[in-house]
Design an enzyme around this catalytic site. Sequence first.
Site, PDB file in Angstrom:
ATOM      1  N   TYR A  30       0.395  -1.273   0.253  1.00 42.22           N
ATOM      2  CA  TYR A  30      -0.087   0.107   0.315  1.00 42.22           C
ATOM      3  C   TYR A  30       0.954   0.802  -0.147  1.00 42.22           C
ATOM      4  O   TYR A  30       1.287   1.669   1.222  1.00 42.22           O
ATOM      5  CB  TYR A  30      -0.405  -0.216   1.176  1.00 42.22           C
ATOM      6  CG  TYR A  30      -2.038  -0.913   1.508  1.00 42.22           C
ATOM      7  CD1 TYR A  30      -2.624  -2.276   0.570  1.00 42.22           C
ATOM      8  CD2 TYR A  30      -1.700  -1.791   2.495  1.00 42.22           C
ATOM      9  CE1 TYR A  30      -3.365  -2.604   1.133  1.00 42.22           C
ATOM     10  CE2 TYR A  30      -2.218  -3.157   3.057  1.00 42.22           C
ATOM     11  CZ  TYR A  30      -3.056  -3.343   1.909  1.00 42.22           C
ATOM     12  OH  TYR A  30      -4.442  -4.605   2.962  1.00 42.22           O
ATOM     13  N   TRP A  34      -3.738   6.681   2.240  1.00 41.56           N
ATOM     14  CA  TRP A  34      -5.113   5.637   2.549  1.00 41.56           C
ATOM     15  C   TRP A  34      -5.883   6.487   4.397  1.00 41.56           C
ATOM     16  O   TRP A  34      -5.504   6.790   4.721  1.00 41.56           O
ATOM     17  CB  TRP A  34      -5.450   4.464   3.181  1.00 41.56           C
ATOM     18  CG  TRP A  34      -5.503   2.964   1.969  1.00 41.56           C
ATOM     19  CD1 TRP A  34      -6.434   2.363   1.490  1.00 41.56           C
ATOM     20  CD2 TRP A  34      -4.058   2.503   0.800  1.00 41.56           C
ATOM     21  NE1 TRP A  34      -6.604   1.600   0.697  1.00 41.56           N
ATOM     22  CE2 TRP A  34      -4.862   1.762   0.241  1.00 41.56           C
ATOM     23  CE3 TRP A  34      -3.215   2.941   1.005  1.00 41.56           C
ATOM     24  CZ2 TRP A  34      -4.364   1.521  -0.493  1.00 41.56           C
ATOM     25  CZ3 TRP A  34      -2.195   2.387  -0.056  1.00 41.56           C
ATOM     26  CH2 TRP A  34      -3.194   1.677  -1.255  1.00 41.56           C
ATOM     27  N   ASN A  35      -6.907   6.528   3.456  1.00 39.01           N
ATOM     28  CA  ASN A  35      -7.975   7.495   4.822  1.00 39.01           C
ATOM     29  C   ASN A  35      -8.149   7.205   6.006  1.00 39.01           C
ATOM     30  O   ASN A  35      -7.521   7.765   6.876  1.00 39.01           O
ATOM     31  CB  ASN A  35      -9.192   7.462   4.208  1.00 39.01           C
ATOM     32  CG  ASN A  35     -10.197   8.748   4.515  1.00 39.01           C
ATOM     33  OD1 ASN A  35     -10.201   8.801   5.586  1.00 39.01           O
ATOM     34  ND2 ASN A  35     -11.334   9.525   3.576  1.00 39.01           N
ATOM     35  N   TRP A  36      -9.220   5.817   6.034  1.00 38.35           N
ATOM     36  CA  TRP A  36      -8.836   5.484   8.059  1.00 38.35           C
ATOM     37  C   TRP A  36      -7.758   5.331   8.453  1.00 38.35           C
ATOM     38  O   TRP A  36      -6.918   5.233   9.798  1.00 38.35           O
ATOM     39  CB  TRP A  36      -9.792   5.259   7.777  1.00 38.35           C
ATOM     40  CG  TRP A  36      -9.924   3.174   7.181  1.00 38.35           C
ATOM     41  CD1 TRP A  36      -9.423   2.769   6.289  1.00 38.35           C
ATOM     42  CD2 TRP A  36     -10.816   2.006   8.190  1.00 38.35           C
ATOM     43  NE1 TRP A  36      -9.585   1.229   6.537  1.00 38.35           N
ATOM     44  CE2 TRP A  36     -10.460   0.998   7.439  1.00 38.35           C
ATOM     45  CE3 TRP A  36     -11.860   1.795   9.484  1.00 38.35           C
ATOM     46  CZ2 TRP A  36     -10.239  -0.320   7.342  1.00 38.35           C
ATOM     47  CZ3 TRP A  36     -11.901   0.700   9.376  1.00 38.35           C
ATOM     48  CH2 TRP A  36     -11.750  -0.482   8.599  1.00 38.35           C
ATOM     49  N   TYR A  82       1.347  -1.106  -6.815  1.00 38.40           N
ATOM     50  CA  TYR A  82      -0.001  -0.529  -6.437  1.00 38.40           C
ATOM     51  C   TYR A  82      -0.313  -1.404  -7.360  1.00 38.40           C
ATOM     52  O   TYR A  82      -0.373  -0.641  -8.281  1.00 38.40           O
ATOM     53  CB  TYR A  82      -0.270   0.160  -5.238  1.00 38.40           C
ATOM     54  CG  TYR A  82      -1.832  -0.610  -4.572  1.00 38.40           C
ATOM     55  CD1 TYR A  82      -1.920  -1.132  -3.423  1.00 38.40           C
ATOM     56  CD2 TYR A  82      -3.052   0.222  -5.656  1.00 38.40           C
ATOM     57  CE1 TYR A  82      -3.181  -0.955  -3.632  1.00 38.40           C
ATOM     58  CE2 TYR A  82      -4.194   0.467  -5.329  1.00 38.40           C
ATOM     59  CZ  TYR A  82      -4.498  -0.031  -3.993  1.00 38.40           C
ATOM     60  OH  TYR A  82      -5.827  -0.712  -3.772  1.00 38.40           O
ATOM     61  N   GLN A 102     -13.541   6.323   2.424  1.00 38.00           N
ATOM     62  CA  GLN A 102     -13.740   5.212   3.466  1.00 38.00           C
ATOM     63  C   GLN A 102     -14.352   5.321   4.539  1.00 38.00           C
ATOM     64  O   GLN A 102     -14.863   7.055   4.826  1.00 38.00           O
ATOM     65  CB  GLN A 102     -11.935   5.114   4.028  1.00 38.00           C
ATOM     66  CG  GLN A 102     -11.625   3.451   3.213  1.00 38.00           C
ATOM     67  CD  GLN A 102     -10.450   3.040   3.089  1.00 38.00           C
ATOM     68  OE1 GLN A 102      -9.367   3.810   3.367  1.00 38.00           O
ATOM     69  NE2 GLN A 102      -9.740   1.720   3.363  1.00 38.00           N
ATOM     70  N   ASP A 164     -12.713  -4.888   2.809  1.00 40.88           N
ATOM     71  CA  ASP A 164     -13.371  -5.451   1.515  1.00 40.88           C
ATOM     72  C   ASP A 164     -13.690  -6.506   0.728  1.00 40.88           C
ATOM     73  O   ASP A 164     -14.633  -6.733   0.198  1.00 40.88           O
ATOM     74  CB  ASP A 164     -11.722  -5.504   0.485  1.00 40.88           C
ATOM     75  CG  ASP A 164     -10.998  -5.078   1.008  1.00 40.88           C
ATOM     76  OD1 ASP A 164     -11.112  -3.678   1.742  1.00 40.88           O
ATOM     77  OD2 ASP A 164      -9.651  -4.378  -0.124  1.00 40.88           O
ATOM     78  N   TYR A 350      -7.890 -12.008   5.242  1.00 43.59           N
ATOM     79  CA  TYR A 350      -8.176 -10.849   4.789  1.00 43.59           C
ATOM     80  C   TYR A 350      -9.425 -10.493   6.219  1.00 43.59           C
ATOM     81  O   TYR A 350      -9.350 -10.905   7.715  1.00 43.59           O
ATOM     82  CB  TYR A 350      -8.515 -10.293   3.694  1.00 43.59           C
ATOM     83  CG  TYR A 350      -7.734  -9.264   3.130  1.00 43.59           C
ATOM     84  CD1 TYR A 350      -6.487  -8.542   4.085  1.00 43.59           C
ATOM     85  CD2 TYR A 350      -8.706  -8.434   2.234  1.00 43.59           C
ATOM     86  CE1 TYR A 350      -6.041  -7.175   3.024  1.00 43.59           C
ATOM     87  CE2 TYR A 350      -8.860  -6.983   1.500  1.00 43.59           C
ATOM     88  CZ  TYR A 350      -7.312  -6.074   2.611  1.00 43.59           C
ATOM     89  OH  TYR A 350      -6.625  -5.006   1.818  1.00 43.59           O
ATOM     90  N   TRP A 351     -10.767 -10.290   5.813  1.00 42.99           N
ATOM     91  CA  TRP A 351     -11.984  -9.759   5.856  1.00 42.99           C
ATOM     92  C   TRP A 351     -12.272 -11.020   6.315  1.00 42.99           C
ATOM     93  O   TRP A 351     -13.726 -10.666   7.007  1.00 42.99           O
ATOM     94  CB  TRP A 351     -11.965  -8.550   5.326  1.00 42.99           C
ATOM     95  CG  TRP A 351     -11.753  -7.675   5.557  1.00 42.99           C
ATOM     96  CD1 TRP A 351     -10.568  -6.372   5.312  1.00 42.99           C
ATOM     97  CD2 TRP A 351     -11.623  -6.684   6.848  1.00 42.99           C
ATOM     98  NE1 TRP A 351     -10.433  -6.099   5.475  1.00 42.99           N
ATOM     99  CE2 TRP A 351     -10.327  -5.218   7.030  1.00 42.99           C
ATOM    100  CE3 TRP A 351     -12.091  -6.849   8.052  1.00 42.99           C
ATOM    101  CZ2 TRP A 351     -10.398  -4.308   7.443  1.00 42.99           C
ATOM    102  CZ3 TRP A 351     -12.148  -5.679   8.955  1.00 42.99           C
ATOM    103  CH2 TRP A 351     -11.448  -4.541   8.395  1.00 42.99           C
ATOM    104  N   GLU A 394      -0.359  -6.479   9.826  1.00 40.41           N
ATOM    105  CA  GLU A 394      -1.361  -6.043   9.377  1.00 40.41           C
ATOM    106  C   GLU A 394      -2.735  -6.462   9.827  1.00 40.41           C
ATOM    107  O   GLU A 394      -3.925  -6.041  10.053  1.00 40.41           O
ATOM    108  CB  GLU A 394      -1.624  -6.119   7.588  1.00 40.41           C
ATOM    109  CG  GLU A 394      -3.102  -6.029   7.096  1.00 40.41           C
ATOM    110  CD  GLU A 394      -3.095  -5.657   5.312  1.00 40.41           C
ATOM    111  OE1 GLU A 394      -2.522  -6.095   5.109  1.00 40.41           O
ATOM    112  OE2 GLU A 394      -4.032  -4.641   5.310  1.00 40.41           O
TER     113      GLU A 394
END
Length: 421
Positions: A30, A34-36, A82, A102, A164, A350-351, A394
């Site tokens: 990344y 990134w916003n958040w 990226y 985000q 995501d 991941y999520w 992460e």
Amino acid sequence: MNSTQILKTAHQILQMNDFGGYTVPTQGLYPFQWNWDSAITALGWMPFDEARGWQEIEMLVAGQWKNGMIPHIIFHKGSDTYFPGPDIWGAGEKLESTSISQPPIVASMMLEMLRVAKDKELAEDKLVTLLPAIIEYHLWWYRDRDPENLGLVASYHPWESGMDNSPAWDEALEAVPQVTWSYQRRDLNHVDSAERPHKVQYDRYLYLVEFFKNCEFDALKIYENCPYKVQDVALNSMLYRASKDLLELSIEYKIEHPGLAVIEAELTKTQNAINSLWSPESEFFHSKNLRTGELCHEMTSAGFMPVYAGIVDSEKLPKVASLANRWAHESTYSLASTIPSSSRYEPQRYWRGPIWLHINWMIAQGFAEAEYPALAGKMRDDAKALLDKSGFFEYFHADSGAGCGGDNFSWTAAIAVHWLI
Ligand code: DGY
């Protein structure tokens, strides 16, 4: 890891990821702002360099669109590590950016920053300058993403949720066509494919990116025609809490802005509307697919975020807490991002199951404030155990505790210094 070691490593990670006023989440995987991520990372800078913490927010606001939107990624400098980059998004104003946002947690992080700031004069100076832009950002959410006045904003892309490939989105995403052109993913150059989304999901993520561009980023065109449109329970909860925090900061610093009354009225609407995301069958909160009107039935930790918002009524709260207690004991470490008893649970992908420290920090904060200290304490202890076992990754495998995704991760460093010591 003792406090001194955590502080030292966290500081090194932030310095390593500092690209000149903004911090990348991790190098390679990344390589932009990134916003958040940045909102949380700004808080992480506070014990080391308060001016640098505030600068993180200034760099974020530098990418704000005229309509108030703060994008999910700001492409300050080029990078070939990226995909999809600015050429695919085709968006941005003063700076190249993506065309979605985000979870809007920046106001909440600014309130936390003020609380820990030693230099209150600097904090006041920065807040007075930055708050009007953040007010415009919240007004953008309410205006462009809730044109029907439902009391909950819509999101148009799984990347906008920050979660995501959450199984909560599976059905809603199936309605999105897949792109047929070929492309080269770059994330798999950095991370094992077992820890990342599948190609079929990327094909649909990219369709949406092109769809926004084809709509020329027109708010109403997108609202009316977007094949993916959900009321994300986590995003709405974070927006609710951040709006409360924004009002508190604005009162404290005597900010006068006509939008503040609008935000106050929106809070009242959300207090009622959040109940439309409650399922009496699962006794839990879910996101809603606005294209079908159905709740996204999968049980994910996003459903605990109304507790972080402080918006759960006294009848529902004990039910949510008792579910969290069961959930917390279904994996080795609490709290998995998908309930481990689900057939879609994947503890490393991941999520779809892993532990995310920033989300668990927010959920634990909610339970602590709602007077469930044992649950909040267990989540914190497990987060510390993961950091001790695997370091600053992460996200973490919910059963083995192995570090997953990117290493030397900025928000993990920030959460470690802010929550775990
Ligand atoms: C990614 O590229 O994986 C990001 O989550 C998008 O925000």
